[in-house]
Each structure stands twice: as structure tokens, then as C-alpha cells.
Design a protein around this motif. Structure first.
Motif, PDB file in Angstrom:
ATOM      1  N   LEU A   6      60.952-124.074  41.751  1.00 45.87           N
ATOM      2  CA  LEU A   6      60.806-125.529  41.733  1.00 45.87           C
ATOM      3  C   LEU A   6      61.387-126.136  40.459  1.00 45.87           C
ATOM      4  N   LEU A   7      61.148-125.482  39.330  1.00 46.64           N
ATOM      5  CA  LEU A   7      61.706-125.971  38.064  1.00 46.64           C
ATOM      6  C   LEU A   7      63.232-125.965  38.132  1.00 46.64           C
ATOM      7  N   ASN A   8      63.791-124.872  38.644  1.00 45.71           N
ATOM      8  CA  ASN A   8      65.248-124.779  38.734  1.00 45.71           C
ATOM      9  C   ASN A   8      65.819-125.781  39.728  1.00 45.71           C
ATOM     10  N   HIS A   9      65.099-126.002  40.827  1.00 42.87           N
ATOM     11  CA  HIS A   9      65.523-127.003  41.823  1.00 42.87           C
ATOM     12  C   HIS A   9      65.654-128.371  41.171  1.00 42.87           C
ATOM     13  N   PHE A  10      64.668-128.751  40.375  1.00 46.65           N
ATOM     14  CA  PHE A  10      64.700-130.075  39.749  1.00 46.65           C
ATOM     15  C   PHE A  10      65.801-130.161  38.697  1.00 46.65           C
ATOM     16  N   ILE A  11      65.991-129.087  37.931  1.00 52.75           N
ATOM     17  CA  ILE A  11      67.062-129.081  36.919  1.00 52.75           C
ATOM     18  C   ILE A  11      68.415-129.285  37.582  1.00 52.75           C
ATOM     19  N   GLU A  12      68.663-128.567  38.672  1.00 51.64           N
ATOM     20  CA  GLU A  12      69.946-128.683  39.365  1.00 51.64           C
ATOM     21  C   GLU A  12      70.105-130.060  39.989  1.00 51.64           C
ATOM     22  N   GLN A  13      69.021-130.624  40.507  1.00 58.93           N
ATOM     23  CA  GLN A  13      69.078-131.982  41.051  1.00 58.93           C
ATOM     24  C   GLN A  13      69.418-132.978  39.947  1.00 58.93           C
TER      25      GLN A  13
END
Length: 595
Positions: free
Chosen positions: A443-450
Motif C-alpha cells: 500500500l505504501l508503494n502503491h501511494f508513492i507510485e501514484q
């Protein structure tokens, strides 16, 4: 994952009910006939608007026609998107398009007429006819363009040149979508096949670096080979923009582009400056990516491979919807109750079926309700898509409910705010609820990429647009070399010293279709940071922000975008929204590094 080979297999509750628009094709045809009849009546007003009463009569008839025309278009669009193979739906869609052309022809005279009036005459018309008060604000908004309107003869000349002036964009669209031959790659059976865009998007995320490298080289091959041609074409587009701005008396192509939304140039420039002033967390993330991938040199073809594999979690549509309701609970009881009804009342077409249009969208139909198209796959990605699109749908619902038709549609500048607020609330909810360290990391990585894609990449593109137009205005050369050097320089600035550059990097500008719609992409970034600012204050329990945000959703386009956002506490004339969002980004990068 729930799959359906035929649309008939999809549960009734997961399919649109288009009878909300028309109960039969005959009813649809009646509205088509009404629209064409009104268009003929409107055409008769050409040269015959000479007082307040006639001005009001024209505008009222036009609004009635637009109402019916939107329904006509919506019905054919939805019918076609359900199954793009349906020939009858395609025929109706073509008929709707032809109707739209006739409407445009019948009303084309009005805006030039309005802008030939002097201010005193328009004011006199408004005073004469009390009912014009309904249209007054819109009339004066249109009247803002008066200083930049040319003589009738010159406007007619520019109109005749319209097709020629759009040639660079048309040429690029045809070249990029129809004529560009990508290089070859090796398929799973060891055979050489030509790369497609769909294949590229998957292969550039492949864990096998050799697969990524091969796809990268093949994808960029035609852009390298056609570098001079595409550069000449983009230069023509940029020079067209700057020349038209100069002809109309705008200070620059940028100021002309921002004029419609009443956005000061400072807002655009401050966005670029604030992004660069807060760039270090992105550089840190690039370094983390190198470390996580374990490569000696991080290169562009390493920037898309997931650092955390997607969590293979089976989430049914109903479960995803219930999770959304829980995540968005901070938005209050009315919001949640309306959102719950969307599922029950069949406002959403949920499942992927043969022939259905890909992707997802929302379209609010005034006087009816929003319609949301999904291709739901019972996974995490689909859950985020659901929450995003329902943000748009709720914005449409509240604006349509609380605004008259004339101000119900919200502007593109604020269009991504509601959808992103929803996504931020969802990801914060999931982070709070999950006990799985792998899920938390994902989830953290998803938000960073977004954040990276929606903010930093779009700001970099906006920076490129600004500098290319400024060079054209200064009569500096815009050739392949100068465009390549500029793009490569910006890519270094935004991605930092960790990245090692391949030759292909500098050609990246030539594959971006948005550059043929100048000064558009910055709105993704402003909308994104605005939403983060709002969502985090709501999560902190700020009741004033919540109330102001709900009012924002009800406001449509009753004010210019900056004014609407200021009422939520977001002031884009300052760097505060970007600074606040960047603090969140930095904290998320730190949390990911430690996860």
C-alpha cells in the motif's frame, strides 16, 4: 475472480438500468427530433437578438436543447460502451453525432454576436429582462473574452484556418496511433514478434531485466528514427499556440491557456518552483528503488517494475463496496447513504464482458443521475478504481442536485479532487486496518507510485511545455537537438543523480500526446495536491474542512476553480498545498524504507 462470458450472465444489480434515460428507442428518437426542431428555431435568432427579451428567449431555448442533447448522447454512448460490437448502438451513436453537428452549426453565431456587444448594451439587456438574472453570471464570464476577440473578418478567417491549425495534433495522433512500427521482441515461445503498446506496458514491469531492456529498446526505436519529423511537428504545434496568443493580444500562450479558468500565471509557475524545492524525497525514492532491485546501475527501464509484487487478494465487488463505505465514513452520513444507494439503484455497470469498453469512467447526466462504468476484477487494483470513480460520481451527484443546469458541470481543473480525496481516505483506512506487513508495504508503494505519476511526472511535463513555448516566443530554435536536450535535462532534475541515462531517455518527449493539448497536464498535479491537503485535514477531524469540502462538491462551476478551492482551505496561489502534500510524500517514502 468473477468472470462472465455473456452479458446475460451478469447479475441484474451489477448492470446499468438505461431505462432511467429512455424506456425505448422511440422515446430516444423523440428527443432527437425535438433537439433538431429547437436547433432550427435557434438558427432563426441569428441577426434577431436586439433586446433583453429576445436574448433570454434564445438562451432558454438553447438550455432546453442542451438538456435533451446530453441525454441523447449519453444513451447512445452507454449503449455502445456496453458492447462495442453492437451495430445498432453504433448507428444511434452516429446519428447523435450528426445531431450534435447540426446543433453546433445552428448556434455558432451566438458567441461572436455576444462579444460584438458593448458592455453598456449587455447591461441594458439584463436590466430590461429580469429573467436574464439566471444567465447573468455566465454572460459576463463569456464577456471576459471580449478584449481578445478580433474583428468579424479576422475571426472568420481564423475559423476557416481551423483545420489547418489543428494539423500538427492530427498528424501526431495518426502517426502515434496508426503508423508507428515498434521494434521486435521475443515472445514466450522464442519467436520474434512486433511489440505492441499493450505488450510494452506489461513487459516494462517484468521482473526479468532482460525482458524489460528488450521491450524498452523496441518501444523507443521508432521515436529515435523519427526524431526530426516529430520535432518539426511539435515545433509547428508550439508555434501555432504562441502565434495565436500573440494575434489575440495575450501576453503568452500560457496566459491564454489559463485565461478560461481565470488562473494567474503565478499559480503555474509556483507549482513548478514548489515541486523543485521539494524534490529530494523523490530522489531518495529513486535511490531506494536501486537498492531494492539490487542493480549496479539504475536505468529508465527499471523505473516501472514493481518493488512490491501486487498482493493477490480476492476481493468481491460487494466486499470492495463495503470497504469503500467504511473508508469514506469520515465524509459523513449523507455522503455514505447516497453512495450506498448507487449500488442498489444500478447506477454502476460492474463487470467485464465481451465487447465492453475497457477502463472505467463516470458521466453525470443532469436531471437523471451519474452512470459509472467499471471492469471490476475482484482485486486490489479494482478496489482503488471503484473508489476513484465513485469520487467523480459523488461530485456529479451533489453538483447536479444543488446547482441549476447552467452551473452544474464542474471544471476539469477541479475534476480529480473528489476522486483523489476518496483514494487517500481508502489507503489510509487500509493502512490502519491491515496487520499484514507485506500488505502494508504494498500500500505504501502503491501511494508513492501514484504520487510520482500524478504529481511529479505531470509537473515535469508542464515544465517542458512552459520552456518550449517560451523558447518559441523568444524566437529561439525548436529542433530535435534542443527538444532532446531540454527533456533530458528535466528528467535529470526530477529523477536525481542515482539514475544512469541511456540514450533513449532524451527522446521521451516525442511519445507524449498531451503536448498537443498545451498546458493541460498541470491540472492533474494541482488537483492531486489539493485533494491530499483536504483529505488529511478531514482525517484529522477538522469539521470546518469537512463542511467546506461537502459544499465544494455541491458547487459545480458556480465560481472559478481557485475560488472554489479556497473555500475548502486550499490556496493554490501559495506553495502551502504543495508543501503539505510533499511532507506527506516524504513521510510515506520514509515509512516505505523502514517497512
Amino acid at each position: 475472480m468473477t468472470t462472465h462470458e455473456k452479458r446475460e450472465d451478469v447479475p441484474k444489480q451489477e448492470k446499468w438500468d438505461l431505462t432511467d434515460l429512455y424506456t425505448s428507442e422511440d422515446d430516444w428518437q423523440k428527443d432527437v427530433d425535438d433537439v433538431l426542431a429547437i436547433a432550427n428555431e435557434l438558427n432563426d435568432y441569428d441577426g434577431n437578438i436586439n433586446d433583453g427579451a429576445s436574448l433570454f428567449a434564445f438562451l432558454k431555448k438553447q438550455e432546453e436543447m442542451v438538456y435533451k442533447l446530453q441525454h441523447v448522447f449519453a444513451y447512445t454512448m452507454f449503449s455502445s460502451d456496453i458492447d462495442t460490437r453492437d451495430s445498432r448502438a453504433q448507428q444511434l451513436k452516429a446519428k447523435a453525432s450528426q445531431t450534435g453537428v447540426k446543433v453546433s452549426e445552428a448556434t455558432a453565431f451566438f458567441m461572436p454576436f455576444l462579444l460584438t456587444l458593448d458592455e453598456a448594451t449587455l447591461e441594458q439587456y439584463i436590466q430590461e429582462e429580469e429573467k436574464l438574472g439566471y444567465f447573468e453570471n455566465t454572460l459576463w464570464k463569456s464577456f471576459r473574452y471580449k478584449p481578445y476577440v478580433l474583428s468579424k473578418e479576422k475571426e472568420e478567417l481564423l475559423s476557416q484556418l481551423g483545420e489547418s491549425l489543428s494539423a500538427p495534433a492530427d498528424t501526431y495522433n495518426m502517426l502515434n496511433n496508426a503508423d508507428i512500427p515498434f521494434g521486435n521482441v521475443t515472445d514466450e515461445d522464442g519467436n520474434e514478434v512486433q511489440l505492441t503498446r499493450g505488450m510494452y506496458s506489461k513487459r516494462i514491469e517484468d521482473e526479468d531485466r532482460d525482458v524489460r531492456i528488450e521491450a524498452y529498446r523496441a518501444y523507443y526505436k521508432p521515436y529515435v528514427e523519427l526524431n526530426n519529423t516529430i520535432a518539426t511537428n511539435l515545433a509547428a504545434e508550439v508555434k501555432t499556440n504562441t502565434t495565436l496568443a500573440k494575434i489575440r493580444g495575450h501576453e503568452s500562450a500560457l496566459s491564454q491557456s489559463l485565461f478560461g479558468d481565470n488562473i494567474p500565471v503565478d499559480v503555474y509557475e509556483n507549482l513548478l518552483a514548489a515541486a523543485k524545492n521539494n524534490i529530494q524525497p523523490l530522489h531518495d525514492y529513486t535511490a531506494i528503488r536501486k537498492e531494492k532491485l539490487g542493480v549496479d546501475e539504475l536505468r529508465q527501464y527499471d523505473l516501472n517494475v514493481p518493488l512490491v509484487p501486487e498482493m493477490k487478494v480476492d476481493i468481491s465487488y460487494d466486499e470492495a463496496y463495503d470497504t469503500m463505505l467504511a473508508a469514506l465514513a469520515p465524509l459523513g452520513g449523507e455522503y455514505i447513504e447516497v453512495l450506498r444507494e448507487f449500488r442498489d439503484k444500478r447506477y454502476i455497470d460492474v463487470r467485464e464482458t465481451p465487447g465492453k469498453k475497457s477502463g472505467a469512467y463516470n458521466m453525470g447526466v443532469y436531471g437523471i443521475h451519474p452512470f459509472v462504468l467499471l471492469n471490476h476484477n475482484d482485486d486490489l487494483s479494482s478496489q482503488f478504481t471503484l473508489v476513484h470513480e465513485m469520487g467523480h460520481a459523488m461530485h456529479s451527484y451533489f453538483s447536479n442536485k444543488h446547482q441549476p443546469q447552467i452551473t452544474a458541470n464542474y471544471r476539469i481543473f477541479v475534476a480529480e479532487v473528489a476522486s483523489t480525496v476518496n483514494e487517500v481516505l481508502l489507503i489510509q483506512h487500509l493502512l490502519k486496518e491491515t496487520e499484514d506487513p507485506k500488505m502494508r508495504k504494498y500500500l505504501l508503494n502503491h501511494f508513492i507510485e501514484q504520487f510520482k505519476g500524478t504529481f511529479f511526472t505531470q509537473v515535469m511535463f508542464a515544465d517542458f511545455e512552459k520552456q518550449t513555448h517560451e523558447r518559441a516566443e523568444a524566437e529561439e530554435p525548436l529542433d530535435a537537438n534542443s527538444l532532446n536536450e531540454l527533456y533530458e535535462s528535466l528528467f535529470r532534475t526530477y529523477h536525481g543523480p542515482t539514475l544512469v541515462f541511456d540514450d533513449e531517455v532524451k527522446y521521451g518527449w516525442s511519445r507524449i500526446p498531451h503536448f498537443y493539448r498545451a498546458f493541460y497536464v498541470y491540472q492533474y498535479a494541482t488537483g492531486f495536491v489539493s485533494a491530499i491537503d483536504i483529505a488529511m485535514r478531514i482525517l484529522d477531524g477538522d469539521e470546518e474542512t469537512l463542511n467546506n469540502y461537502l459544499q465544494f462538491l455541491r458547487s459545480g462551476s458556480e465560481d472559478f476553480p481557485l475560488g472554489l478551492l479556497k473555500k475548502t482551505g486550499v490556496d493554490l496561489t501559495t506553495s502551502a498545498p504543495v508543501d503539505n502534500a510533499m511532507k506527506m510524500f516524504s513521510d510515506t517514502v520514509d515509512a516505505f524504507k523502514k517497512a
